[in-house]
Design an enzyme around this catalytic site. Structure first.
Site, PDB file in Angstrom:
ATOM      1  N   ARG A 106       0.843  -1.187   0.000  1.00 31.92           N
ATOM      2  CA  ARG A 106       0.000   0.000   0.000  1.00 31.92           C
ATOM      3  C   ARG A 106       0.888   1.250   0.000  1.00 31.92           C
ATOM      4  NH1 ARG A 106      -4.974   1.731  -1.336  1.00 31.92           N
ATOM      5  NH2 ARG A 106      -6.075   2.854   0.291  1.00 31.92           N
ATOM      6  N   THR A 378      -9.290   0.608  -9.537  1.00 33.01           N
ATOM      7  CA  THR A 378      -8.417  -0.385  -8.952  1.00 33.01           C
ATOM      8  C   THR A 378      -8.485  -1.565  -9.898  1.00 33.01           C
ATOM      9  OG1 THR A 378      -8.898   0.511  -6.782  1.00 33.01           O
ATOM     10  CG2 THR A 378      -8.278  -1.802  -6.826  1.00 33.01           C
ATOM     11  N   THR A 396      -3.918  -0.681  -7.152  1.00 32.77           N
ATOM     12  CA  THR A 396      -4.724   0.510  -7.404  1.00 32.77           C
ATOM     13  C   THR A 396      -3.894   1.761  -7.613  1.00 32.77           C
ATOM     14  OG1 THR A 396      -6.550   1.824  -6.504  1.00 32.77           O
ATOM     15  CG2 THR A 396      -4.944   1.038  -4.922  1.00 32.77           C
ATOM     16  N   ASN A 398      -6.093   4.333  -7.223  1.00 33.53           N
ATOM     17  CA  ASN A 398      -7.276   4.919  -6.601  1.00 33.53           C
ATOM     18  C   ASN A 398      -8.267   5.340  -7.685  1.00 33.53           C
ATOM     19  OD1 ASN A 398      -8.922   5.407  -4.480  1.00 33.53           O
ATOM     20  ND2 ASN A 398      -8.191   7.462  -4.086  1.00 33.53           N
ATOM     21  N   SER A 449      -7.610   0.955   3.120  1.00 26.03           N
ATOM     22  CA  SER A 449      -8.054   0.481   1.809  1.00 26.03           C
ATOM     23  C   SER A 449      -9.303  -0.377   1.967  1.00 26.03           C
ATOM     24  CB  SER A 449      -6.930  -0.356   1.194  1.00 26.03           C
ATOM     25  OG  SER A 449      -7.378  -1.003   0.028  1.00 26.03           O
ATOM     26  N   SER A 450      -9.951  -0.646   0.842  1.00 21.69           N
ATOM     27  CA  SER A 450     -11.067  -1.596   0.836  1.00 21.69           C
ATOM     28  C   SER A 450     -10.720  -2.846   0.031  1.00 21.69           C
ATOM     29  CB  SER A 450     -12.306  -0.957   0.196  1.00 21.69           C
ATOM     30  OG  SER A 450     -12.732   0.145   0.937  1.00 21.69           O
ATOM     31  N   GLY A 470     -13.252  -1.336  -7.319  1.00 21.28           N
ATOM     32  CA  GLY A 470     -14.555  -0.731  -7.016  1.00 21.28           C
ATOM     33  C   GLY A 470     -14.598   0.065  -5.725  1.00 21.28           C
ATOM     34  N   GLY A 471     -13.441   0.482  -5.183  1.00 16.50           N
ATOM     35  CA  GLY A 471     -13.449   1.301  -3.971  1.00 16.50           C
ATOM     36  C   GLY A 471     -14.184   0.600  -2.849  1.00 16.50           C
TER      37      GLY A 471
HETATM   38  N1  GLY Z   1      -8.236   2.950  -3.595  1.00 16.12           N
HETATM   39  C1  GLY Z   1      -9.224   2.028  -3.311  1.00 16.12           C
HETATM   40  C2  GLY Z   1      -8.931   1.211  -2.105  1.00 16.12           C
HETATM   41  O1  GLY Z   1      -7.788   1.014  -1.762  1.00 16.12           O
HETATM   42  O2  GLY Z   1      -9.823   0.776  -1.461  1.00 16.12           O
END
Ligand code: GLY
Length: 569
Positions: A106, A378, A396, A398, A449-450, A470-471
Site C-alpha cells: 500500500r 483499482t 490501485t 485509486n 483500503s477496501s 470498485g473502492g
Molecule cells: N483505492 C481504493 C482502495 O484502496 O480501497
C-alpha cells in the site's frame, strides 16, 4: 548513416515481434475471452494482453506468483487506468505447501504530509487537492511489492518484466473501453501535467489505435537492470521528485528510499466448512468481509434465495453494520490501535445483529458503530497454477488514471491514494466513505483500503480465487460473489455476472446495478429503504477449482462489466 539507423531499427522491431510471437502475444490483434475451462492453470485479469502474459509465464514453467508479477507489470502498460507502477496494492497467496502469504505494498503518506493538509484556511476539505495532481500522490508501493512477492516466485525477474517492456516500447492496440476512458480524461491529462504525455494525442483515440509508452519502457528497463533501486533510487527517483517539485507534491528522495513492503498475517476464518483467507489491515476489506460473512453464517440465506427481498435485506443490514465499524475503528495498524479480535468475535457480531428485524428497514442514524470497549479505480487478478498455488492480487491508483499526473521522463502515472485517508472526520472521500481519527493523515502512514483479494479453501486447497476493483464496493462485491457460489450454488460465470448491490452505512441507501431485480427493488422501497441505480459495481475476477475424484477442473471468469479476460491451459 540514416540508412544504417533504419536497418538497425527494422532489426530491433523484427527481434521484438519475434519475442512477442514466441509468447503467443499479438498485441495488435487479440480478442477478449471471458471464460476459460481448463485443467492446469489460469489467469484472469482486467485486460486480455495481461492475462495472456500471465499464461505465457505459467507455460514457461513459472508458478502463480511469477505469473502474478508479470501480469501486474503488463497491466501497468496495457491498462493505465488502474494497472500501475506508481500506485500500490496487496498480494494474497495460498502456496502448495499450505502457507498463506499476505504482502502489503500500500502507498504511504509522504513524510511531509500532515493531518490537515487538504483543509483550506476556513477548515473546509478541498477534495481537489486530495484527488487531482501531484499533492494527491502517496509514495508508490507496487515495485517494492513485486520484489517482495518475487521471493515466492521461481523465474528470474528479468523474464517477468520482459513482456511489459516490449508492450510499452512497441505499443499495443487499445480496446474501445480504453479509447473512451482516455478521451474522457484528456482535459485532466492536459491540465495536471507540465509536459506532453503518451495518453494524449491531437485527435481522439479510437479502438485499435496504437499506444506506445517509450518513457515507461525506459523506467521498466531501469527496474529490470537495477531491481527495486531502479525505481526507488537513481534516475527514476530523481524524475519523480523533479515532478513533485514542479507540481508542489510532497514525495521526497528519502520517502522513496525508505519505502518498504510488509509481509503481514492473513485474515483467516471459517464459513460453513470452508476456510476463507483474505487481506488484513491496512485494508479494511478482509475484516469487514469476515464481519459480513459471520453475521449471516447462522441464517439460512440459501433458503431465502438469490436477490429476494429477504436475502437482499439481510445482506444490506450486515453491509451497513460492517461499514459503520470501518468508519469508526479501522486504520493503519502500524499507527493506530484497532480492536480486530473484538470486531470479529462471535459475541460482538451477535450483538451487532440483535436489532436486526426481518421485514423492517434499518437506519444508519439508529445504527452507528458497534460498542467496543478498548477500529474506483483499482484492478484485480486471480491466478492458479498446476502445482496448486493460488494468487489473488488487487492493486490501485485509486481513481481512474490516479492523480492523472505522469512523471515526466519516466512515463508512469502517479496514484491519488491520499484521498483514501479521512481528509477530515465525517467528510466523504471520492467513494462517499467517511472515517475518523483512526484513518487521519500522518507522515509515513498507510491510508485505509477496501481492497479484498481473497482465496476460499475447501479441504485446505484453493477453491475460489476472487477479488475486484470498485473502492468501497470491493468488500461487498467479494461478499456477494462468495455467497453466490457457496450459498446460492451458482456457477462461476453466474456468480460474477449477476447484478450486484451495495450499502456502506453512509450514505444510507442501497446502490443497485441497472439489471437488479425490479420486484425486489419495489418491495424494499415499500419497506422504507432508499434505492438508487448506479453504473457497474466492480469487475470481479473469479477462478473456481473443482477437484472431483482427484480430477482438477478450473473455471476462470472475467467480469462481463469490462475488458476482463480469462486465459488458461
Ligand atoms: N483505492 C481504493 C482502495 O484502496 O480501497
Amino acid at each position: 548513416m540514416k540508412k544504417v539507423c533504419n536497418i538497425i531499427w527494422v532489426l530491433i522491431c523484427f527481434f521484438i515481434s519475434n519475442q512477442l510471437a514466441a509468447q503467443n502475444l499479438d498485441a495488435f490483434n487479440y480478442g477478449i475471452q471471458k471464460q476459460a475451462a481448463v485443467s492446469k492453470g489460469a489467469v484472469v485479469s482486467a485486460h486480455p494482453l495481461a492475462s495472456k502474459v500471465g499464461l505465457s509465464i505459467l507455460k514457461m514453467g513459472g508458478n502463480a506468483v511469477d505469473a502474478a508479477i508479470a501480469t501486474q507489470l503488463a497491466l501497468a502498460v496495457v491498462y493505465p487506468g488502474a494497472g500501475n507502477i506508481g500506485g500500490g496494492g496487496f498480494m494474497l497467496a495460498h502456496l502448495m505447501n499450505g502457507k498463506n502469504i499476505a504482502i502489503d505494498y500500500r502507498e504511504k503518506a509522504p513524510s511531509k504530509a500532515s493531518r490537515d493538509m487538504y483543509l483550506d484556511a476556513k477548515g473546509d476539505a478541498q477534495m481537489k487537492w486530495s484527488q487531482d495532481g501531484h499533492l494527491a500522490a502517496g509514495v508508490p508501493g507496487t515495485i517494492a511489492g513485486l520484489f517482495a512477492s518475487h521471493k515466492y516466485g521461481r523465474l528470474p525477474f528479468k523474464k517477468l518484466i520482459a513482456p511489459a517492456i516490449l508492450l510499452a516500447e512497441k505499443g499495443f492496440a487499445i480496446t474501445a473501453n480504453e479509447a473512451a476512458a482516455l478521451n474522457r480524461t484528456k482535459k485532466e491529462f492536459e491540465s495536471l501535467n507540465f509536459s506532453p504525455v503518451a495518453f494524449v494525442k491531437s485527435t481522439l483515440w479510437k479502438e485499435g489505435d496504437t499506444l506506445v509508452q517509450k518513457q515507461l519502457a525506459g523506467t521498466l528497463k531501469r527496474i529490470r537492470d537495477k531491481g527495486a533501486k531502479g525505481f526507488y533510487e537513481g534516475a527514476t527517483a530523481d524524475m519523480l521528485v523533479a515532478e513533485m517539485n514542479r507540481g508542489k507534491g510532497l514525495i521526497s528522495l528519502q520517502d522513496l528510499k525508505n519505502y518498504n513492503a510488509v509481509e503481514r498475517e492473513a485474515v483467516i476464518f471459517d464459513y460453513k466448512g470452508y476456510q476463507i483467507v483474505t487481506m488484513p489491515l491496512p485494508s479494511s476489506g478482509g475484516i469487514i468481509l469476515e464481519q459480513m460473512m459471520k453475521m449471516i453464517e447462522n441464517r439460512d440465506i440459501a433458503a431465502m434465495q438469490f436477490q429476494t427481498v429477504a436475502s437482499v435485506q439481510l445482506m444490506t443490514e450486515v453491509e451497513r453494520r460492517a461499514f459503520a465499524d470501518r468508519a469508526a475503528f479501522l486504520g493503519d495498524p502500524d499507527f493506530v490501535k484497532v480492536p480486530v479480535k473484538s470486531l470479529v468475535s462471535d459475541a460482538y457480531l451477535r450483538a451487532r445483529m440483535s436489532d436486526y428485524v426481518a421485514g423492517k428497514a434499518g437506519s444508519s442514524t439508529l445504527t452507528g458503530a458497534g460498542n467496543i470497549k478498548e477500529s474506483e479505480e483499482t484492478t484485480h487478478l486471480s491466478i492458479v497454477d498446476k502445482e496448486g498455488n493460488a494468487v489473488s492480487v488487487t492493486t490501485t491508483l485509486n481513481g481512474g488514471y490516479g492523480s492523472r499526473t505522469v512523471v515526466a521522463g519516466a512515463g508512469f502515472l502517479l496514484n491519488n491514494e491520499m484521498d483514501d485517508f479521512s481528509v477530515k472526520p465525517g467528510v466523504p472521500n471520492m467513494y462517499g466513505a467517511v472515517g475518523n481519527e483512526k484513518n487521519a493523515i500522518a507522515p509515513n502512514k498507510r491510508m485505509l483500503s477496501s481492497m479484498t483479494p481473497t482465496i476460499v479453501l475447501q479441504s485446505g486447497k484453493p477453491y475460489l480465487v476472487v477479488g475486484t476493483p470498485g473502492g468501497t464496493t470491493i468488500p461487498t462485491s467479494v461478499f456477494q460473489t462468495i455467497v453466490n457460489v457457496l450459498d446460492f450454488k451458482m456457477t462461476a460465470l453466474e456468480a460474477v455476472n449477476q447484478p450486484k448491490f451495495h450499502h456502506q452505512w453512509l450514505p444510507d441507501l442501497i446502490m443497485v446495478e441497472k439489471d437488479f431485480n425490479p420486484a425486489t427493488k419495489v418491495a424494499l422501497e415499500a419497506m422504507g429503504y432508499k434505492l438508487t441505480m448506479r453504473g457497474n459495481i466492480g469487475r470481479t475476477e473469479l477462478i473456481m477449482v473443482n477437484r472431483e475424484k482427484g480430477v482438477v477442473s478450473i473455471n476462470a471468469v472475467g467480469d462481463k462489466r469490462g475488458d476482463d479476460a480469462a486465459e488458461g491451459y
